[in-house]
Design a protein around this motif. Structure first.
Motif, PDB file in Angstrom:
ATOM      1  N   PRO A   7     -26.719  -1.547  23.915  1.00 37.55           N
ATOM      2  CA  PRO A   7     -26.309  -0.569  22.907  1.00 37.55           C
ATOM      3  C   PRO A   7     -27.410   0.448  22.622  1.00 37.55           C
ATOM      4  O   PRO A   7     -28.596   0.145  22.735  1.00 37.55           O
ATOM      5  N   PRO A   8     -27.032   1.669  22.273  1.00 37.32           N
ATOM      6  CA  PRO A   8     -28.034   2.677  21.930  1.00 37.32           C
ATOM      7  C   PRO A   8     -28.744   2.315  20.634  1.00 37.32           C
ATOM      8  O   PRO A   8     -28.197   1.612  19.790  1.00 37.32           O
ATOM      9  N   VAL A   9     -29.960   2.771  20.521  1.00 39.34           N
ATOM     10  CA  VAL A   9     -30.755   2.553  19.313  1.00 39.34           C
ATOM     11  C   VAL A   9     -31.009   3.918  18.685  1.00 39.34           C
ATOM     12  O   VAL A   9     -31.574   4.805  19.333  1.00 39.34           O
ATOM     13  N   ALA A  10     -30.564   4.084  17.449  1.00 40.02           N
ATOM     14  CA  ALA A  10     -30.729   5.376  16.768  1.00 40.02           C
ATOM     15  C   ALA A  10     -32.078   5.429  16.080  1.00 40.02           C
ATOM     16  O   ALA A  10     -32.465   4.499  15.377  1.00 40.02           O
ATOM     17  N   ASP A  11     -32.797   6.522  16.308  1.00 48.79           N
ATOM     18  CA  ASP A  11     -34.016   6.769  15.552  1.00 48.79           C
ATOM     19  C   ASP A  11     -33.691   7.767  14.447  1.00 48.79           C
ATOM     20  O   ASP A  11     -32.552   8.220  14.325  1.00 48.79           O
ATOM     21  N   GLU A  12     -34.660   8.103  13.634  1.00 50.85           N
ATOM     22  CA  GLU A  12     -34.411   8.992  12.498  1.00 50.85           C
ATOM     23  C   GLU A  12     -33.870  10.357  12.932  1.00 50.85           C
ATOM     24  O   GLU A  12     -32.951  10.883  12.328  1.00 50.85           O
ATOM     25  N   ASP A  13     -34.418  10.913  14.001  1.00 47.88           N
ATOM     26  CA  ASP A  13     -33.970  12.235  14.460  1.00 47.88           C
ATOM     27  C   ASP A  13     -32.584  12.194  15.080  1.00 47.88           C
ATOM     28  O   ASP A  13     -31.810  13.133  14.947  1.00 47.88           O
ATOM     29  N   GLY A  14     -32.263  11.107  15.798  1.00 45.06           N
ATOM     30  CA  GLY A  14     -30.989  11.013  16.488  1.00 45.06           C
ATOM     31  C   GLY A  14     -29.867  10.379  15.695  1.00 45.06           C
ATOM     32  O   GLY A  14     -28.707  10.411  16.129  1.00 45.06           O
ATOM     33  N   ALA A  15     -30.163   9.804  14.527  1.00 47.14           N
ATOM     34  CA  ALA A  15     -29.133   9.112  13.740  1.00 47.14           C
ATOM     35  C   ALA A  15     -27.896   9.970  13.472  1.00 47.14           C
ATOM     36  O   ALA A  15     -26.777   9.476  13.601  1.00 47.14           O
ATOM     37  N   PRO A  16     -28.049  11.271  13.132  1.00 49.26           N
ATOM     38  CA  PRO A  16     -26.834  12.071  12.905  1.00 49.26           C
ATOM     39  C   PRO A  16     -25.925  12.158  14.135  1.00 49.26           C
ATOM     40  O   PRO A  16     -24.704  12.187  14.006  1.00 49.26           O
ATOM     41  N   PHE A  17     -26.508  12.175  15.341  1.00 51.70           N
ATOM     42  CA  PHE A  17     -25.690  12.208  16.562  1.00 51.70           C
ATOM     43  C   PHE A  17     -24.721  11.032  16.576  1.00 51.70           C
ATOM     44  O   PHE A  17     -23.527  11.188  16.844  1.00 51.70           O
ATOM     45  N   TRP A  18     -25.228   9.828  16.260  1.00 51.29           N
ATOM     46  CA  TRP A  18     -24.412   8.614  16.286  1.00 51.29           C
ATOM     47  C   TRP A  18     -23.431   8.583  15.115  1.00 51.29           C
ATOM     48  O   TRP A  18     -22.311   8.095  15.258  1.00 51.29           O
ATOM     49  N   GLU A  19     -23.818   9.127  13.976  1.00 49.75           N
ATOM     50  CA  GLU A  19     -22.906   9.207  12.829  1.00 49.75           C
ATOM     51  C   GLU A  19     -21.724  10.121  13.146  1.00 49.75           C
ATOM     52  O   GLU A  19     -20.577   9.786  12.835  1.00 49.75           O
ATOM     53  N   TYR A  20     -21.991  11.265  13.766  1.00 50.92           N
ATOM     54  CA  TYR A  20     -20.890  12.162  14.156  1.00 50.92           C
ATOM     55  C   TYR A  20     -20.029  11.518  15.245  1.00 50.92           C
ATOM     56  O   TYR A  20     -18.807  11.640  15.227  1.00 50.92           O
ATOM     57  N   ALA A  21     -20.652  10.826  16.197  1.00 53.30           N
ATOM     58  CA  ALA A  21     -19.882  10.152  17.253  1.00 53.30           C
ATOM     59  C   ALA A  21     -18.912   9.149  16.644  1.00 53.30           C
ATOM     60  O   ALA A  21     -17.768   9.028  17.090  1.00 53.30           O
TER      61      ALA A  21
END
Length: 147
Positions: A7-21
């Motif tokens: 599974p992907p691991v969200a960091d602080e900068d990328g967290a919005p990408f996963w929230e929108y997904a």
């Protein structure tokens, strides 16, 4: 829900990408500086073009082209052996040609990674995004061939 082998691991900068997904939206980080506005992926805190720390997330159409692909033989990780042969693709977004995302082309959003006949893959083939919720609750973009 599909099984999440890695599974992907969200960091602080990328967290919005996963929230929108998770909402079924493909968004890319952009510089919010009015004189810049450059898109950037992977997400990061500072714009590499102008140095601004202001950013926003712009919705993309979800259409792209296969820029590159590989069929791992043998699978890169032993846990993926049961799904071989599967593909790993780099998709160039049509509305942001410098933005490229890594994923898999499948026949349906919840289809297994090996659901597409590898002979159907071609550099330049049109694809559209589809979202799949993995078993661990993370939603990932996958790609469907456009006919």
């Amino acid at each position: 829900m599909s099984e999440a082998l890695l599974p992907p691991v969200a960091d602080e900068d990328g967290a919005p990408f996963w929230e929108y997904a998770a909402r079924g939206e493909l968004r890319v980080q952009a510089c919010a500086e009015p004189d810049c506005g450059e898109l950037r992926f992977p997400p990061r805190p500072c714009c590499p073009h102008c140095g601004s720390f202001d950013s926003e997330w712009r919705r993309m159409s979800g259409h792209g082209r296969i820029w590159s692909y590989v069929l791992p033989h043998p699978p890169l990780l032993p846990a993926y052996a049961a799904q071989a042969p599967y593909n790993a693709v780099v998709v160039e977004l049509l509305d942001a040609p410098r933005i490229r995302l890594v994923g898999n082309v499948v026949t349906a959003p919840d289809a297994p990674l090996n659901s597409l006949d590898p002979a159907r893959l071609r550099i330049g083939a049109g694809v559209k995004v589809a979202f799949t919720e993995l078993a661990d609750g993370v939603t990932v973009p996958r790609w469907l061939l456009e006919r």
